[in-house]
Design a protein around this motif. Sequence first.
Motif, short mmCIF file in Angstrom:
data_model
loop_
_atom_site.label_atom_id
_atom_site.label_comp_id
_atom_site.label_asym_id
_atom_site.label_seq_id
_atom_site.Cartn_x
_atom_site.Cartn_y
_atom_site.Cartn_z
N VAL A 1 6.48 -16.58 -57.77
CA VAL A 1 5.78 -17.02 -56.27
C VAL A 1 7.00 -16.36 -55.35
CG1 VAL A 1 5.76 -18.56 -54.68
CG2 VAL A 1 5.54 -19.02 -57.18
N GLY A 2 7.71 -15.63 -56.02
CA GLY A 2 8.69 -14.23 -55.01
C GLY A 2 7.85 -13.09 -55.17
N PHE A 3 7.16 -13.03 -56.08
CA PHE A 3 6.50 -11.98 -56.55
C PHE A 3 5.65 -11.99 -55.69
CE2 PHE A 3 8.03 -9.68 -60.98
CZ PHE A 3 9.00 -10.09 -61.08
N ILE A 4 5.05 -12.12 -55.52
CA ILE A 4 4.13 -12.56 -54.68
C ILE A 4 4.47 -12.67 -53.05
CG2 ILE A 4 2.37 -13.89 -52.95
CD1 ILE A 4 1.81 -15.33 -56.07
N GLU B 1 -0.37 -16.96 -45.34
CA GLU B 1 -0.07 -17.22 -44.15
C GLU B 1 0.91 -16.38 -43.39
OE1 GLU B 1 0.72 -20.32 -40.47
OE2 GLU B 1 0.67 -20.98 -42.74
N MET B 2 1.66 -15.96 -44.22
CA MET B 2 2.57 -15.04 -44.23
C MET B 2 2.04 -13.21 -43.69
SD MET B 2 6.22 -13.82 -46.60
CE MET B 2 5.02 -13.15 -46.93
N GLY B 3 1.28 -13.64 -45.10
CA GLY B 3 0.73 -12.02 -45.35
C GLY B 3 -0.76 -12.01 -44.56
N GLU B 4 -0.94 -12.86 -43.87
CA GLU B 4 -2.47 -12.91 -42.91
C GLU B 4 -3.11 -13.12 -43.73
OE1 GLU B 4 -1.27 -9.96 -40.33
OE2 GLU B 4 0.31 -10.83 -39.63
N GLN B 5 -3.59 -13.76 -45.04
CA GLN B 5 -4.32 -13.83 -45.86
C GLN B 5 -4.95 -14.37 -45.31
OE1 GLN B 5 -5.27 -10.63 -47.91
NE2 GLN B 5 -3.21 -9.93 -46.38
N THR B 6 -5.79 -14.88 -44.25
CA THR B 6 -6.32 -16.19 -44.17
C THR B 6 -7.72 -16.41 -45.24
OG1 THR B 6 -5.89 -15.40 -42.21
CG2 THR B 6 -7.52 -17.38 -41.55
N ASP B 7 -8.43 -15.56 -45.09
CA ASP B 7 -9.45 -16.31 -46.48
C ASP B 7 -9.17 -16.53 -47.06
OD1 ASP B 7 -11.06 -15.26 -44.27
OD2 ASP B 7 -12.00 -13.37 -44.79
N LEU C 1 -1.90 -11.75 -58.21
CA LEU C 1 -0.98 -12.24 -58.38
C LEU C 1 -1.29 -13.69 -57.79
CD1 LEU C 1 0.75 -12.85 -60.74
CD2 LEU C 1 3.03 -12.48 -59.11
N PHE C 2 -1.37 -13.83 -56.43
CA PHE C 2 -1.63 -15.22 -55.82
C PHE C 2 -3.29 -16.04 -56.34
CE2 PHE C 2 -4.14 -17.60 -53.13
CZ PHE C 2 -3.16 -18.44 -52.10
N ARG D 1 5.61 -8.46 -48.59
CA ARG D 1 6.99 -7.86 -48.02
C ARG D 1 6.90 -5.97 -48.14
NH1 ARG D 1 12.62 -10.00 -48.76
NH2 ARG D 1 12.82 -8.62 -47.05
N ALA D 2 6.28 -5.32 -49.48
CA ALA D 2 6.19 -4.36 -49.29
C ALA D 2 5.49 -3.84 -49.03
CB ALA D 2 7.02 -4.05 -50.69
N ASP D 3 3.78 -4.41 -48.84
CA ASP D 3 2.51 -4.76 -47.95
C ASP D 3 1.34 -3.60 -49.23
OD1 ASP D 3 0.44 -3.89 -45.84
OD2 ASP D 3 0.88 -2.15 -45.96
N ALA D 4 2.11 -4.39 -51.17
CA ALA D 4 1.63 -4.18 -51.77
C ALA D 4 0.40 -5.71 -51.17
CB ALA D 4 1.97 -3.99 -53.23
N ILE D 5 -0.72 -5.16 -50.69
CA ILE D 5 -1.46 -6.48 -50.40
C ILE D 5 -2.37 -6.74 -51.59
CG2 ILE D 5 -2.91 -7.94 -48.96
CD1 ILE D 5 -0.32 -7.31 -47.26
N ASP D 6 -2.81 -5.98 -52.15
CA ASP D 6 -4.37 -6.25 -53.72
C ASP D 6 -2.82 -7.11 -54.50
OD1 ASP D 6 -6.01 -5.37 -51.65
OD2 ASP D 6 -5.74 -3.44 -52.60
#
Length: 1017
Positions: free
Chosen positions: A930-933, A993-999, A948-949, A938-943
């Motif tokens: 969970v911390g990795f995600i 939500e923190m990563g703004e991944q609404t979908d 992992l999510f 936070r490091a903007d590695a969204i993909d």
Amino acid sequence: MKSNYKLVNNALGWVAFVIAAITYLLTIEPTTSLWDCGEFITTAYGLEVGHPPGAPLFMIMARFFALFAPSPSEAALMVNVMSALASAFTILFLFWTITHLAKKLVDKNEELSKGNLFAIMGTGMVGALAYTFSDTFWFSAVEGEVYALSSLFTAIVFWAILKWEDVAHEKHANRWIILIAYLMGLSIGVHLLNLLAIPAIVFVYYFKKHEPTRNGIIAAGAIAVAILGVVMYGVIPGVVKVASWFELMFVNGFGLPYNTGVMVYAVLLISFVIWAINYTIKKNYVILNTIVTVFMVIVIGYSSFAMIVIRSSANPPMDENNPDNVFALLSYLNREQYGDRPLMFGEYYNAPAVDLVETKPNYIQKNNKYVIASRKQKYEFDPRFETLFPRMYSSRDNHVREYEFWGDVKKNNPIALGNGEVVYKPSFGSNLQFFFKYQVGWMYWRYFMWNFVGRQNDIQGHGGILHGNWVSGIPFIDRAKVGNEDKLYPELKNKKSRNNYFFLPFILGLIGLIYQFRSGKKGKQNFSVVMLLFFFTGLAIVVYLNQYPHQPRERDYAYAGSFYAFAIWIGFGVMGLYQTLKKKMPEVLSAGLITGLCLVAVPGLMAQQNWDDHDRSGRYATLAYAKNYLNSCAPNAILFTYGDNDTFPLWYAQEVEGIRRDIRIVNLSLLAGDWYINQMRNKAYDSDPIPMSFGPEKIEPGKRDQVPILERLEGEESLKQMLDFVASDNKASKVEMQTGRKLDYFPGRNVYIPVDSAKVVNNGTVRPEDAHLIKKKLDWKIKRNYLYKNDIMVYDIIASNNWERPIYFSVGMGASSFLGLEKYFQLEGAAYRLVPIESKSNSLEIGRIDTDILYDNFMNKFEFGRIKEADVYMDQFHILTINIMSFRSNYGRLASQLNDEGQTGKAVKVLDRCMEELPTSKIPYDNSLVGFIQEYYRADAIDKANALFEEMAQQCYDKLDYYFSLQPALAKSFRNEQEREIRVVQMLLGLAEMGEQTDLKDKTQQKFELLFKSYAE
């Protein structure tokens, strides 16, 4: 045909050997393994002294094999090769044992038919290969431990008594008895399990020499147990015990030099044996001559323990218990450091202690005498809480809870104590229930079923439905035992250690057991012999070990001899089926058909199921783990470790492969012994002596074993001042300390260590840029009411070191071993460094992080031993024991700190390396991911975060789907697991939500809502 029988029997025996040897040599671990392997290989390579009671013959033989290693890094491989070959020879003698017994049932002094010959050979091959591919034996066959060699001795002596049976009436037949005795004497220098073959051997002798009667069988049984007892409790300790009497008399009584009494005793003993042999020969006392000769050859074999004393006297770097004199050797052989357990009479777990009595003296060498340094102490308990056959005796809280669970203890037998307290005594029925349900059912029968029915997985279980059970692969049978496995989540469902044999080896063994029992008088006799071997190497060990719950590891290796006996019956199953089928078809065809089918259905199936989780050929994880520990430390460091698995692999890496010999490993559990403390005073390889203020006279046995810690009214004292008081020999102070009276000076709870800020910066303990964080003193509160000798010595080493050498604590030890210092820890990899900088610590995150040091260690120095490779299987003990989960969590901590510092590129590299080296395909998901995600987001590695999510969300879904599918009673027992998975899902949704991944958040939320709704309905 009889001449052909011998040729075929010998040839096929060697075929079985070759199959076993190839199997084990292809699957051996190429380096050291976990648990005691690192220690055994180390003691063999350097001829050093391992833990009691030692294994000197194993050490000598393993050293011989290690001589063929091209380099030190391959010494472990050669010791593992020795285990593999010893195991293959065990299979050879098992084959010959089975065929010998089978031939006696079909050979009626007539010409052997081809059908019978084929059936006998099929019987031997199926039984031998079934044992070859059995779970427990295969596990021990591919590592450098004593159990493979011990199994070989058992196989040879059992085969040898059958060879004696063939020639029992010949003139020199007793030479086989002498050989067996010598082999048993040798086996003492490997492991004592071999001695449990004695009852079976006695009955072979009885059936051959006497016409069986009820009284005769009872007498033979009594003699068998008596012989076993005499060897185990008489000869083994007795020879050394009598030597200690002579030594005490000649040294203390006559004032002669050390070891004079031992040498006189040895001369007298040898002289007596020589005289007795000559006398019995002259008088033609055959039985008495055999007895004396048996004793002599046992002692000759047992004399391998001289190696322990010889090497201990040389003071090698590893010299456990320092058994360099007869008194230390006696304690070493009796395993006195491990304490006693009640067997036939003793206390229940909640028995109040009424007295502490002194027993055996502890002798040390001092002023050319043997001086009693102290006496061993033993509690006496309230006799109302003692019982025959005590099974529930340990008073540890986690053991008590399990006693009450397995024994279904009812608190309905109150006993009032003198102080008004009421204690509930367990019933004898609960005592027996614990014995049958846990010790027999869980700690023996479960292991038996693993080997011949199937195994759920290699995760150590403690009674639950998910871990460590036996399963068969037959759904309607397994469902009642382990729940609804149709919904089992992939992490467990696809585990390589899930092995199903569909009851086939078990059924074939039952057929063989029944067939042998019903095969006339001779069959019944041989059945009794095999049953005795089965019982004494199985259930008798259960009684003797008297194991408490929550053992640190699975103990199936202790019962390998019992599984060996059952493999004989598996072989006889072939003969039983053949005898039935040959009535309906030609003998040769029926023998070939039955043999072929049984080879495929039993050893073939076992090999296919077991190969993937028993193949260690590409695994270097234990060595990599040891290197990571050592390479986490600065030069010339002191590294505190605690358990076997965070010590033995490190010893191996240093002693055998020469890795980081500048580091001094200090094992905290051993640091309670005066011998170990004194060894720390010596230089070892490139490591300087450990600084200590306590001299040898201050830590003799019985001195400062336990010191009370009292509350001071006010103020604090330096650690050095506290230790000076503990070291004081002032008698008045001792009395005051023991009575708890307030003193001007006593061991208080509030202590500190002064810090020389310039020194710690100059020697690299603290980086110059962190100098402003240095505290003037390290202050903490001792929370314990007592400090034990090892705690005192840790404090003494730290105080005496005075910031000269780096000091580290293993990440693998429990927080209680940190002695309150954890707020001054700095994580540097696999170890915490003691630094004069305070940080906030909790149960999840201990100490501070220096990102430069930790990044260099994690990214450039850490190795993982090919964990990620497809051909490497990581069993659960490797995953747990070598702190893989801890490493993964600490990679996440480093990434978080790097993100805090704005080094996002480095943070992503750290996370990527951990995911690459410890992939989720090999290492199960855990909450640290969970911390990795979060750090990927936070490091903007969204993909990478989203991928992992989704993987982790699916893992939670699969687990919840399984938990919800269980019957209500079972589902209730998984309530904590359900709540944990739901919390993880909630955390994941928060991260999306923190990563703004609404979908992603909406899709995941809908998916779980549908799951909850489907089960709610």
